[in-house]
Design a protein around this motif. Structure first.
Motif, PDB file in Angstrom:
ATOM      1  N   GLY A   1       0.792  -1.213   0.000  1.00  0.00           N
ATOM      2  CA  GLY A   1       0.000   0.000   0.000  1.00  0.00           C
ATOM      3  C   GLY A   1       0.829   1.269   0.000  1.00  0.00           C
ATOM      4  N   ARG A   2       2.077   1.158  -0.371  1.00  0.00           N
ATOM      5  CA  ARG A   2       2.957   2.324  -0.378  1.00  0.00           C
ATOM      6  C   ARG A   2       2.883   3.052  -1.719  1.00  0.00           C
ATOM      7  NH1 ARG A   2       7.128   1.876   3.846  1.00  0.00           N
ATOM      8  NH2 ARG A   2       6.660  -0.062   4.931  1.00  0.00           N
ATOM      9  N   THR A   3       3.166   4.329  -1.671  1.00  0.00           N
ATOM     10  CA  THR A   3       3.164   5.165  -2.853  1.00  0.00           C
ATOM     11  C   THR A   3       4.579   5.641  -3.132  1.00  0.00           C
ATOM     12  OG1 THR A   3       0.924   5.916  -2.438  1.00  0.00           O
ATOM     13  CG2 THR A   3       2.280   7.304  -3.868  1.00  0.00           C
ATOM     14  N   ILE A   4       4.956   5.611  -4.391  1.00  0.00           N
ATOM     15  CA  ILE A   4       6.248   6.140  -4.804  1.00  0.00           C
ATOM     16  C   ILE A   4       5.971   7.257  -5.788  1.00  0.00           C
ATOM     17  CG2 ILE A   4       8.393   5.674  -6.038  1.00  0.00           C
ATOM     18  CD1 ILE A   4       8.102   2.746  -5.132  1.00  0.00           C
ATOM     19  N   LEU A   5       6.558   8.408  -5.534  1.00  0.00           N
ATOM     20  CA  LEU A   5       6.424   9.541  -6.437  1.00  0.00           C
ATOM     21  C   LEU A   5       7.683   9.601  -7.290  1.00  0.00           C
ATOM     22  CD1 LEU A   5       4.961  12.098  -7.390  1.00  0.00           C
ATOM     23  CD2 LEU A   5       6.181  13.334  -5.586  1.00  0.00           C
TER      24      LEU A   5
END
Length: 142
Positions: free
Chosen positions: A5-9
């Protein structure tokens, strides 16, 4: 990381990588978001098939280009061949088909040319970026 559930920008000008790995794309141009959504939606938004585009490893001689034009006219009379650069070509109007791609491959093999790039079908993320922004600077960075 996605499963956690992690986000990488990721900020980049390498749109081929974005197309391959991103779940969501936001295009920021001159301080405004001009698109926000999944990469497929961006590519599909135009609904256009620009026709096959291809690049060969070396500039073909004029005679080879004439032979391709004649070959295409015989098999696909409604299409036209346009030179984009010394080694890049586009077939218009947008009429991608397996037969047309086969014609290109047979022509290139017969002329001793290697097709180094071929796009047949919907526009790429880079094509849509350029259409949305008119910003050709990204081509210089690629």
């Amino acid at each position: 990381l996605r499963r956690e559930g992690r986000t990488i920008l990721l900020t980049t000008h390498d749109l081929a990588d974005v197309e391959a790995i991103a779940d969501r794309v936001a295009i920021l141009h001159r301080g405004r978001i001009v698109f926000d959504g999944p990469p497929d939606a961006l590519a599909d938004e135009s609904g256009a098939d620009d026709g096959p585009r291809f690049r060969v490893h070396a500039p073909p001689p004029a005679e080879a280009i004439a032979r391709l034009g004649a070959r295409l006219a015989a098999a696909h009379p409604a299409v036209g061949l346009h030179r984009v650069s010394e080694t890049a070509f586009e077939i218009e109007p947008g009429r991608s088909s397996a037969d047309l791609v086969l014609e290109l491959a047979q022509w290139a093999a017969g002329e001793g040319l290697l097709i180094t790039e071929l796009r047949a079908g919907a526009q790429s993320l880079e094509d849509r970026y350029l259409a949305l922004t008119g910003d050709r600077d990204v081509e210089a960075l690629a």
